[in-house]
Design an enzyme around this catalytic site. Structure first.
Site, mmCIF file in Angstrom:
data_model
loop_
_atom_site.group_PDB
_atom_site.id
_atom_site.type_symbol
_atom_site.label_atom_id
_atom_site.label_comp_id
_atom_site.label_asym_id
_atom_site.label_seq_id
_atom_site.Cartn_x
_atom_site.Cartn_y
_atom_site.Cartn_z
ATOM 1 N N CYS A 1 -10.029 0.611 19.124
ATOM 2 C CA CYS A 1 -9.932 -0.359 17.777
ATOM 3 C C CYS A 1 -8.720 -0.802 17.575
ATOM 4 C CB CYS A 1 -10.146 0.593 16.685
ATOM 5 S SG CYS A 1 -11.547 1.592 16.878
ATOM 6 N N CYS B 1 1.369 3.480 3.115
ATOM 7 C CA CYS B 1 1.391 3.009 4.371
ATOM 8 C C CYS B 1 2.776 2.928 4.947
ATOM 9 C CB CYS B 1 0.848 1.723 4.520
ATOM 10 S SG CYS B 1 0.702 1.115 6.234
ATOM 11 N N CYS C 1 1.036 -1.120 -0.054
ATOM 12 C CA CYS C 1 0.011 0.008 0.087
ATOM 13 C C CYS C 1 0.855 1.260 -0.180
ATOM 14 C CB CYS C 1 -1.124 0.048 1.192
ATOM 15 S SG CYS C 1 -1.670 -1.576 1.338
ATOM 16 N N CYS D 1 -13.328 -2.894 18.053
ATOM 17 C CA CYS D 1 -13.163 -2.711 16.470
ATOM 18 C C CYS D 1 -11.921 -3.463 16.601
ATOM 19 C CB CYS D 1 -13.031 -1.539 16.133
ATOM 20 S SG CYS D 1 -12.990 -1.453 14.323
HETATM 21 N N1 SAM Z 1 -3.251 -4.164 7.569
HETATM 22 C C1 SAM Z 1 -4.917 -3.759 7.767
HETATM 23 C C2 SAM Z 1 -5.511 -3.370 6.391
HETATM 24 O O1 SAM Z 1 -4.841 -2.748 5.492
HETATM 25 O O2 SAM Z 1 -6.765 -3.469 6.188
HETATM 26 C C3 SAM Z 1 -5.206 -3.086 8.759
HETATM 27 C C4 SAM Z 1 -4.589 -1.725 9.060
HETATM 28 S S1 SAM Z 1 -4.407 -0.441 7.892
HETATM 29 C C5 SAM Z 1 -3.019 0.605 8.694
HETATM 30 C C6 SAM Z 1 -6.049 0.433 8.152
HETATM 31 C C7 SAM Z 1 -6.075 1.533 7.176
HETATM 32 O O3 SAM Z 1 -5.364 2.796 7.564
HETATM 33 C C8 SAM Z 1 -5.838 1.680 5.734
HETATM 34 O O4 SAM Z 1 -6.965 1.018 5.022
HETATM 35 C C9 SAM Z 1 -5.857 3.205 5.413
HETATM 36 O O5 SAM Z 1 -6.891 3.464 5.091
HETATM 37 C C10 SAM Z 1 -5.231 3.788 6.439
HETATM 38 N N2 SAM Z 1 -3.883 4.359 6.281
HETATM 39 C C11 SAM Z 1 -2.670 3.736 6.707
HETATM 40 N N3 SAM Z 1 -1.782 4.529 6.287
HETATM 41 C C12 SAM Z 1 -2.099 5.770 6.138
HETATM 42 C C13 SAM Z 1 -1.686 7.132 5.831
HETATM 43 N N4 SAM Z 1 -0.384 7.221 5.720
HETATM 44 N N5 SAM Z 1 -2.499 8.123 5.712
HETATM 45 C C14 SAM Z 1 -3.829 7.929 5.782
HETATM 46 N N6 SAM Z 1 -4.522 6.749 5.981
HETATM 47 C C15 SAM Z 1 -3.672 5.652 6.173
HETATM 48 FE FE1 SF4 Z 2 -1.448 -2.075 3.562
HETATM 49 FE FE2 SF4 Z 2 -0.407 -1.053 5.640
HETATM 50 FE FE3 SF4 Z 2 -2.504 -2.431 6.148
HETATM 51 FE FE4 SF4 Z 2 -0.125 -3.599 5.327
HETATM 52 S S1 SF4 Z 2 -0.713 -2.540 7.321
HETATM 53 S S2 SF4 Z 2 -2.021 -4.069 4.563
HETATM 54 S S3 SF4 Z 2 0.752 -2.032 4.115
HETATM 55 S S4 SF4 Z 2 -2.451 -0.611 4.938
#
Ligand code: SAM
Ligand code: SF4
Ligand code: DTB
Length: 318
Positions: free
Chosen positions: A93, A56, A53, A124
């Site tokens: 959460c 991320c 992603c 959550c």
């Molecule tokens: N790994 C799991 C997933 O991706 O579903 C759960 C955790 S993930 C960090 C949850 C959400 O955090 C992502 O779907 C995204 O929408 C949000 N997120 C992560 N990094 C971000 C960033 N730099 N700015 C804004 N939203 C972010």
């Molecule tokens: Fe994607 Fe970050 Fe969630 Fe991993 S933790 S699936 S890199 S949003």
């Protein structure tokens, strides 16, 4: 009702004051316009995620300085949940940097859900992709909400993530829904997507067989080391427009002002509440990045005459 992308785009094109007026009317029809729900996040397993992603900081592919951490011990989760409850949050959460949880880890997480629930907090979790059996197991532990974002439009998705596709997200959402867990599903704005992408994302959410109960709207937090680190900032009014359009097409959902709030002025957040936001992430950290501190948020709500929504759903003394 079903929304076409063109119809949703037309909402985005309304004059700002007309859009906000329409959104506020919908908000008052379905929600208490004076209340804001507070959810506190905890990263229960941090970093070294195999997914790519582009936004991320926890992806193993990008050098962002995030230290990898194993699944937290149960006692630590309990301690953090108690602190969140004491600060006034009603939902806790738990986020894990997984593509999908391993069965062994899920057993530990199930114990965390039970523990947090016993404190009288709503629970959550966001753990990546789930099978129907895993969703059922979490439901059995009493999980109230599962967060799994579609993040953007189906068209733009491939520009942001290549290690899974949009349909994978929809499949997990279906498993969560079928297990009887409330769905928390939203997205991110400010990743370089077009207005049409924002409209398509909201149309997808609104047109799900059952729309999500909870919709987090994140503004990209540009983290150095990620591919999106240098994305130009969004016009703040376009963020407000996204909230307002979400309000109109998802009238019953609770809209959460999510990532990106630390960079927002109090005035911008006030406009977001006017546009229909009814929840925030509360506490000085999101998963790995910062969030406004509790004092600033308390003061903001007080200055705006907004109350903390909801009494705790179960006996907080438990
Ligand atoms: N790994 C799991 C997933 O991706 O579903 C759960 C955790 S993930 C960090 C949850 C959400 O955090 C992502 O779907 C995204 O929408 C949000 N997120 C992560 N990094 C971000 C960033 N730099 N700015 C804004 N939203 C972010
Ligand atoms: Fe994607 Fe970050 Fe969630 Fe991993 S933790 S699936 S890199 S949003
Ligand atoms: C959501 O939509 N936003 C939250 C929560 N669901 C899990 C996460 C935001 C993460 C922001 C980047 C970070 O702190 O790592």
């Amino acid at each position: 009702m079903k929304w076409t992308v063109a119809e949703v785009e037309r909402l985005f094109a309304l004059p700002f004051v007309d859009l906000l007026f329409a959104a506020q009317q919908v908000h008052r029809e379905h929600h208490d316009a004076h209340a804001v729900q507070l959810s506190t996040l905890l990263s229960i397993k941090t970093g070294a995620c195999p997914e790519d992603c582009a936004y991320c900081p926890q992806s193993i592919r990008y050098d962002t300085g995030v230290e990898r951490e194993a699944l937290l011990p149960l006692e630590e989760v309990r301690r953090r949940a108690l602190a969140a409850r004491a600060a006034g949050a009603t939902r806790f959460c738990m986020g894990a940097a997984y593509r999908s949880p391993k069965q062994k880890d899920l057993e530990h997480i199930v114990a965390m859900v039970r523990e947090v629930r016993a404190l009288g907090l709503e629970t959550c979790a966001t753990l990546g992709m789930l099978t129907p059996a895993q969703a059922a197991q979490l439901k059995g532990a009493g999980l109230d909400y599962y967060n799994h974002n579609i993040d953007t439009s189906e068209e733009f998705y491939g520009e942001i993530i290549t290690t899974r596709d949009f349909q994978d997200r929809l499949d997990t959402l279906e498993a969560v829904r079928d297990a009887g867990i409330n769905v928390c599903c939203g997205g991110i704005v400010g990743m370089g997507e077009s207005v049409r992408d924002r409209a398509a994302m909201l149309a997808t959410l609104a047109n799900l067989p059952e729309p999500p109960e909870s919709v987090p709207i994140n503004q990209l937090v540009p983290v150095p080391g990620t591919p999106l680190a240098d994305t130009p900032p969004l016009d703040p009014f376009d963020f407000v427009r996204t909230i307002a359009v979400a309000r109109i097409v998802l009238p019953r959902a609770t809209l959460r002002l999510s990532a990106g709030r630390e960079a927002m002025s109090d005035e911008l957040q006030a406009l977001c509440f006017l546009a229909g936001a009814g929840s925030i992430f509360y506490g000085e950290k999101l998963l790995t990045t910062g969030n406004p501190d509790v004092e600033r948020d308390r003061r903001l709500l007080e200055r705006l005459g907004l109350a903390r929504a909801g009494t705790l759903p179960r006996d907080a003394a438990a």
